[in-house]
Design a protein around this motif. Structure first.
Motif, PDB file in Angstrom:
ATOM      1  N   UNK A  80       0.811  -1.213   0.000  1.00 14.88           N
ATOM      2  CA  UNK A  80       0.000   0.000   0.000  1.00 14.88           C
ATOM      3  C   UNK A  80       0.850   1.271   0.000  1.00 14.88           C
ATOM      4  N   UNK A  81       2.105   1.143   0.400  1.00 16.51           N
ATOM      5  CA  UNK A  81       2.984   2.303   0.449  1.00 16.51           C
ATOM      6  C   UNK A  81       3.136   2.949  -0.928  1.00 16.51           C
ATOM      7  N   UNK A  82       3.320   2.111  -1.943  1.00 16.93           N
ATOM      8  CA  UNK A  82       3.550   2.623  -3.302  1.00 16.93           C
ATOM      9  C   UNK A  82       2.561   2.110  -4.330  1.00 16.93           C
ATOM     10  N   UNK A  83       1.873   1.003  -4.051  1.00 11.09           N
ATOM     11  CA  UNK A  83       1.060   0.322  -5.056  1.00 11.09           C
ATOM     12  C   UNK A  83      -0.396   0.184  -4.618  1.00 11.09           C
ATOM     13  N   UNK A  84      -1.269   0.153  -5.605  1.00 11.66           N
ATOM     14  CA  UNK A  84      -2.662  -0.206  -5.372  1.00 11.66           C
ATOM     15  C   UNK A  84      -3.021  -1.373  -6.276  1.00 11.66           C
ATOM     16  N   UNK A  85      -3.495  -2.468  -5.682  1.00  7.12           N
ATOM     17  CA  UNK A  85      -3.988  -3.595  -6.470  1.00  7.12           C
ATOM     18  C   UNK A  85      -5.281  -3.159  -7.147  1.00  7.12           C
ATOM     19  N   UNK A  86      -5.325  -3.278  -8.462  1.00  9.05           N
ATOM     20  CA  UNK A  86      -6.434  -2.657  -9.196  1.00  9.05           C
ATOM     21  C   UNK A  86      -7.223  -3.613 -10.076  1.00  9.05           C
TER      22      UNK A  86
END
Length: 241
Positions: free
Chosen positions: A150-156
């Motif tokens: 969650x720091x850098x990425x969003x699962x989309x």
């Protein structure tokens, strides 16, 4: 997932050929960039990972959308992917080639293993990598990384075409990983590539044996001398290959 399901015979062949040999077979077909870059096994397994791709895609995180609270949602794409990745498949994660944050950790990877998934691949990193390395299921990443994704990425998105380590991966493509690296085989080519790679592996085993006995590679590898082909035929008969 694909119109080309993985045949048991093809899977059995792919279990016994190297990524290096497969890359040569694909090179012959004009496919030069199928090995996932900067991705390596978390822990050596001494056996191949083989299975059709089930994909998960990350995008850059935006602070108002990515708090720890999102993990409470059972439909969160990362959590949902872990629970729906089909047994026998390989989960492949597009982490934007960013190993600064974890694509997953040992609890999620263990859940995949218990559900019968064949392996997991990311072009990012895993947290708890020391524990993942001890699991029976093969796992591949760039390097260990402790911060939450969650720091850098969003699962989309789930099970859509992605890029992983500079390679296009389509749902249902066949992933093969050994103790060196991982390769992506277009599903429609899997049967013929597996058959050819099996034949190539037999000759490579023969050639290595000859080299270890002092033979020159000239005329042997590649085979350009008829006497080497004759010796190979004898070797195959003697070794049941």
């Amino acid at each position: 997932m694909t119109d080309y399901p993985l045949k048991l015979e093809t899977k059995a062949r792919l279990n016994h050929v190297s990524v290096a040999t497969l890359s040569t077979a694909l090179f012959k077909r004009g496919l030069r960039h199928q090995v996932i870059q900067d991705v390596r096994p978390v822990g050596a397994k001494g056996r191949n990972m083989v299975g059709p791709a089930f994909t998960l895609r990350y995008i850059p995180a935006r602070e108002d959308r990515n708090t720890l609270a999102v993990f409470r949602n059972p439909e969160h794409p990362q959590r949902h992917a872990i629970e729906t990745c089909p047994p026998g498949s390989v989960m492949v994660i597009d982490s934007r080639r960013d190993p600064r944050v974890a694509s997953a950790g040992d609890i999620l990877v263990s859940r995949l293993m218990v559900r019968g998934v064949a392996g997991i691949v990311t072009d990012g990193g895993f947290r708890d990598a020391m524990n993942i390395a001890r699991l029976e299921m093969p796992a591949y990443h760039s390097r260990a990384s402790s911060p939450t994704n969650l720091t850098n990425n969003e699962a989309i998105d789930i099970n859509v075409p992605i890029g992983c380590g500079d390679v296009a991966v389509f749902p249902g493509d066949i992933l093969v990983g050994d103790d060196d690296s991982v390769i992506v085989i277009p599903a429609e080519l899997a049967d013929e590539v597996a058959e050819e790679a099996t034949e190539m592996t037999a000759y490579e085993d023969f050639a290595l044996e000859q080299v270890m006995r002092g033979a020159s590679i000239i005329g042997l590898y590649p085979a350009t001398k008829e006497e080497n082909l004759a010796r190979f035929a004898e070797w195959r008969r003697a070794n049941g290959r």
